[in-house]
Design a protein around this motif. Structure first.
Motif, PDB file in Angstrom:
ATOM      1  N   ALA A 109       0.762  -1.197   0.006  1.00 51.31           N
ATOM      2  CA  ALA A 109      -0.082   0.066   0.088  1.00 51.31           C
ATOM      3  C   ALA A 109       0.845   1.493   0.026  1.00 51.31           C
ATOM      4  CB  ALA A 109      -0.859  -0.275   1.153  1.00 51.31           C
ATOM      5  N   SER A 110       0.902   1.866  -1.047  1.00 57.88           N
ATOM      6  CA  SER A 110       1.927   2.730  -1.419  1.00 57.88           C
ATOM      7  C   SER A 110       1.451   4.154  -0.358  1.00 57.88           C
ATOM      8  CB  SER A 110       2.322   3.347  -2.799  1.00 57.88           C
ATOM      9  OG  SER A 110       1.104   3.676  -3.298  1.00 57.88           O
ATOM     10  N   ASN A 111       0.340   4.386  -0.091  1.00 59.57           N
ATOM     11  CA  ASN A 111      -0.397   5.532   0.305  1.00 59.57           C
ATOM     12  C   ASN A 111       0.018   5.378   1.918  1.00 59.57           C
ATOM     13  OD1 ASN A 111      -2.297   3.386   0.740  1.00 59.57           O
ATOM     14  ND2 ASN A 111      -3.975   4.597   0.781  1.00 59.57           N
ATOM     15  N   LEU A 112       0.076   4.134   2.485  1.00 55.33           N
ATOM     16  CA  LEU A 112       0.601   3.952   3.652  1.00 55.33           C
ATOM     17  C   LEU A 112       1.748   3.966   3.964  1.00 55.33           C
ATOM     18  CD1 LEU A 112      -1.732   0.893   4.668  1.00 55.33           C
ATOM     19  CD2 LEU A 112      -2.290   3.136   5.113  1.00 55.33           C
ATOM     20  N   ARG A 113       2.731   3.458   3.096  1.00 59.30           N
ATOM     21  CA  ARG A 113       4.085   3.743   2.969  1.00 59.30           C
ATOM     22  C   ARG A 113       4.331   5.227   2.902  1.00 59.30           C
ATOM     23  NH1 ARG A 113       5.914   1.986  -1.897  1.00 59.30           N
ATOM     24  NH2 ARG A 113       5.635   4.199  -2.585  1.00 59.30           N
ATOM     25  N   ASP A 114       3.915   5.985   2.153  1.00 56.61           N
ATOM     26  CA  ASP A 114       4.194   7.410   2.116  1.00 56.61           C
ATOM     27  C   ASP A 114       3.717   8.099   3.344  1.00 56.61           C
ATOM     28  OD1 ASP A 114       5.054   6.656  -0.781  1.00 56.61           O
ATOM     29  OD2 ASP A 114       3.366   7.646  -1.524  1.00 56.61           O
ATOM     30  N   ALA A 115       2.581   7.634   3.829  1.00 61.59           N
ATOM     31  CA  ALA A 115       2.477   8.562   5.303  1.00 61.59           C
ATOM     32  C   ALA A 115       3.278   8.010   6.335  1.00 61.59           C
ATOM     33  CB  ALA A 115       0.846   8.045   5.564  1.00 61.59           C
ATOM     34  N   ALA A 116       3.707   6.718   6.363  1.00 66.02           N
ATOM     35  CA  ALA A 116       4.794   6.512   7.521  1.00 66.02           C
ATOM     36  C   ALA A 116       6.087   7.144   7.221  1.00 66.02           C
ATOM     37  CB  ALA A 116       5.121   4.987   7.439  1.00 66.02           C
ATOM     38  N   ARG A 117       6.492   7.124   5.732  1.00 67.94           N
ATOM     39  CA  ARG A 117       7.727   7.810   5.599  1.00 67.94           C
ATOM     40  C   ARG A 117       7.441   9.435   5.893  1.00 67.94           C
ATOM     41  NH1 ARG A 117      10.282  11.237   2.116  1.00 67.94           N
ATOM     42  NH2 ARG A 117      12.413  10.834   1.063  1.00 67.94           N
ATOM     43  N   ALA A 118       6.398  10.052   5.928  1.00 67.61           N
ATOM     44  CA  ALA A 118       6.446  11.338   5.905  1.00 67.61           C
ATOM     45  C   ALA A 118       6.517  11.872   7.301  1.00 67.61           C
ATOM     46  CB  ALA A 118       5.141  11.956   5.405  1.00 67.61           C
ATOM     47  N   SER A 119       5.955  10.851   8.125  1.00 62.89           N
ATOM     48  CA  SER A 119       5.676  11.027   9.640  1.00 62.89           C
ATOM     49  C   SER A 119       7.419  10.639  10.211  1.00 62.89           C
ATOM     50  CB  SER A 119       5.242   9.795  10.312  1.00 62.89           C
ATOM     51  OG  SER A 119       5.356   9.941  11.702  1.00 62.89           O
ATOM     52  N   ILE A 120       8.130   9.767   9.850  1.00 60.35           N
ATOM     53  CA  ILE A 120       9.627   9.332  10.342  1.00 60.35           C
ATOM     54  C   ILE A 120      10.578  10.166   9.400  1.00 60.35           C
ATOM     55  CG2 ILE A 120      11.297   7.906   9.836  1.00 60.35           C
ATOM     56  CD1 ILE A 120       9.214   5.182   9.855  1.00 60.35           C
ATOM     57  N   PHE A 121      10.521  10.736   8.365  1.00 61.76           N
ATOM     58  CA  PHE A 121      11.298  11.767   7.936  1.00 61.76           C
ATOM     59  C   PHE A 121      10.966  13.146   8.335  1.00 61.76           C
ATOM     60  CE2 PHE A 121      12.581   8.305   5.215  1.00 61.76           C
ATOM     61  CZ  PHE A 121      13.571   8.857   4.255  1.00 61.76           C
ATOM     62  N   GLU A 122       9.716  13.658   8.486  1.00 61.81           N
ATOM     63  CA  GLU A 122       9.571  14.956   9.393  1.00 61.81           C
ATOM     64  C   GLU A 122      10.173  14.814  10.706  1.00 61.81           C
ATOM     65  OE1 GLU A 122       5.307  15.429   9.099  1.00 61.81           O
ATOM     66  OE2 GLU A 122       5.361  15.410   6.897  1.00 61.81           O
ATOM     67  N   HIS A 123      10.157  13.681  11.142  1.00 62.72           N
ATOM     68  CA  HIS A 123      10.592  13.647  12.692  1.00 62.72           C
ATOM     69  C   HIS A 123      12.261  13.841  12.694  1.00 62.72           C
ATOM     70  CE1 HIS A 123      11.243  13.252  16.844  1.00 62.72           C
ATOM     71  NE2 HIS A 123      12.122  12.291  16.494  1.00 62.72           N
ATOM     72  N   ALA A 124      12.932  13.218  11.465  1.00 61.42           N
ATOM     73  CA  ALA A 124      14.242  13.309  11.523  1.00 61.42           C
ATOM     74  C   ALA A 124      14.730  14.620  11.094  1.00 61.42           C
ATOM     75  CB  ALA A 124      14.804  12.280  10.227  1.00 61.42           C
ATOM     76  N   GLU A 125      13.727  15.408  10.446  1.00 63.10           N
ATOM     77  CA  GLU A 125      14.077  16.763   9.876  1.00 63.10           C
ATOM     78  C   GLU A 125      14.308  17.834  11.272  1.00 63.10           C
ATOM     79  OE1 GLU A 125      11.460  18.456   7.143  1.00 63.10           O
ATOM     80  OE2 GLU A 125      12.129  16.583   5.710  1.00 63.10           O
ATOM     81  N   THR A 126      13.472  17.353  12.360  1.00 63.51           N
ATOM     82  CA  THR A 126      13.588  18.239  13.320  1.00 63.51           C
ATOM     83  C   THR A 126      15.133  18.082  14.317  1.00 63.51           C
ATOM     84  OG1 THR A 126      12.713  16.507  15.155  1.00 63.51           O
ATOM     85  CG2 THR A 126      11.282  17.736  14.032  1.00 63.51           C
ATOM     86  N   LEU A 127      15.828  17.033  13.873  1.00 63.88           N
ATOM     87  CA  LEU A 127      17.357  16.977  14.263  1.00 63.88           C
ATOM     88  C   LEU A 127      18.420  17.651  13.354  1.00 63.88           C
ATOM     89  CD1 LEU A 127      17.130  13.033  15.198  1.00 63.88           C
ATOM     90  CD2 LEU A 127      16.568  14.995  16.662  1.00 63.88           C
ATOM     91  N   ILE A 128      18.040  17.973  12.306  1.00 62.74           N
ATOM     92  CA  ILE A 128      18.848  18.331  11.238  1.00 62.74           C
ATOM     93  C   ILE A 128      19.898  19.717  11.667  1.00 62.74           C
ATOM     94  CG2 ILE A 128      19.347  19.163   8.979  1.00 62.74           C
ATOM     95  CD1 ILE A 128      17.481  17.109   8.052  1.00 62.74           C
ATOM     96  N   ASP A 129      18.904  20.742  12.100  1.00 60.67           N
ATOM     97  CA  ASP A 129      19.474  21.711  12.753  1.00 60.67           C
ATOM     98  C   ASP A 129      20.714  21.823  13.954  1.00 60.67           C
ATOM     99  OD1 ASP A 129      18.172  23.316  10.620  1.00 60.67           O
ATOM    100  OD2 ASP A 129      16.712  23.979  11.977  1.00 60.67           O
ATOM    101  N   ASP A 130      20.235  20.904  14.626  1.00 61.06           N
ATOM    102  CA  ASP A 130      21.044  20.854  15.784  1.00 61.06           C
ATOM    103  C   ASP A 130      22.433  19.968  15.479  1.00 61.06           C
ATOM    104  OD1 ASP A 130      19.854  22.104  17.813  1.00 61.06           O
ATOM    105  OD2 ASP A 130      18.809  20.454  18.493  1.00 61.06           O
ATOM    106  N   ILE A 131      22.247  19.064  14.394  1.00 62.00           N
ATOM    107  CA  ILE A 131      23.078  17.981  14.108  1.00 62.00           C
ATOM    108  C   ILE A 131      24.255  18.933  13.183  1.00 62.00           C
ATOM    109  CG2 ILE A 131      24.080  16.283  12.570  1.00 62.00           C
ATOM    110  CD1 ILE A 131      21.327  14.804  13.594  1.00 62.00           C
TER     111      ILE A 131
END
Length: 192
Positions: A109-131
């Protein structure tokens, strides 16, 4: 919304495939018809639940104490400590809805994969500035990117959740997080 919270709880406990609409509806205190008034399908609910998961966890992480240190590397390490600290109780109480969804539905289910990806990658983005700030301060010539380390951090955490599920508890997952912290400390020390 109660339906989405019930869906998140069910997927975290049993997985997406084992989550049933009638059980989600009952847990949310609505009829099955009431469920379908809000969502056309289980998949539509799961996508909306991924968005709800991101909003809910986003609030938790925005208010977490790891933002307090002045040094950006200390903030990154405090983030790792915070992730370790919240790995307590039953696995469904600390594992990731989005990660579970991605594990089960990435090929079907690509729509579920895409929703999961968005959640995981958006959280990762919150770390980028500090890193990025930590890299600029402590090892500006290192040949890796802040984005790659943020995503690696999420990969290790998601893997730790799988270990916790396989082992039936948080102890070995917490050990994985300890290794992640040591890796980040070495990464910054060895690339100076």
């Amino acid at each position: 919304m109660r339906i989405l919270d019930a869906a998140i709880a069910s997927v975290r406990e049993k997985g997406y495939a084992a989550t049933r609409v009638d059980e989600v509806a009952a847990a949310a205190g609505v009829t099955k018809g009431g469920f379908f008034h809000h969502f056309a399908s289980k998949e539509e609910m799961a996508v909306a639940a991924a968005e709800r998961w991101s909003e809910t966890t986003g609030k938790l992480f925005r208010s977490a104490p790891y933002h307090l240190p002045d040094d950006p590397l200390e903030r990154v390490l405090a983030y790792i400590d915070f992730r370790r600290e919240i790995m307590t109780g039953k696995t469904n109480e600390f594992t990731c809805y989005a990660g579970t969804l991605a594990q089960e539905a990435h090929l079907t289910a690509s729509n579920l994969r895409d929703a999961a990806r968005a959640s995981i990658f958006e959280h990762a983005e919150t770390l980028i500035d500090d890193i990025a700030a930590a890299k600029a301060k402590h090892c500006p010539n290192a040949n890796w990117t802040a984005e790659s380390l943020a995503l690696h951090t999420q990969a290790v955490l998601q893997g730790a959740f799988i270990v916790a599920k396989a082992d039936g508890g948080p102890e070995r997952a917490r050990e994985s997080v300890d290794h992640l912290k040591r890796y980040i400390e070495l990464l910054f020390n060895q690339t100076n």
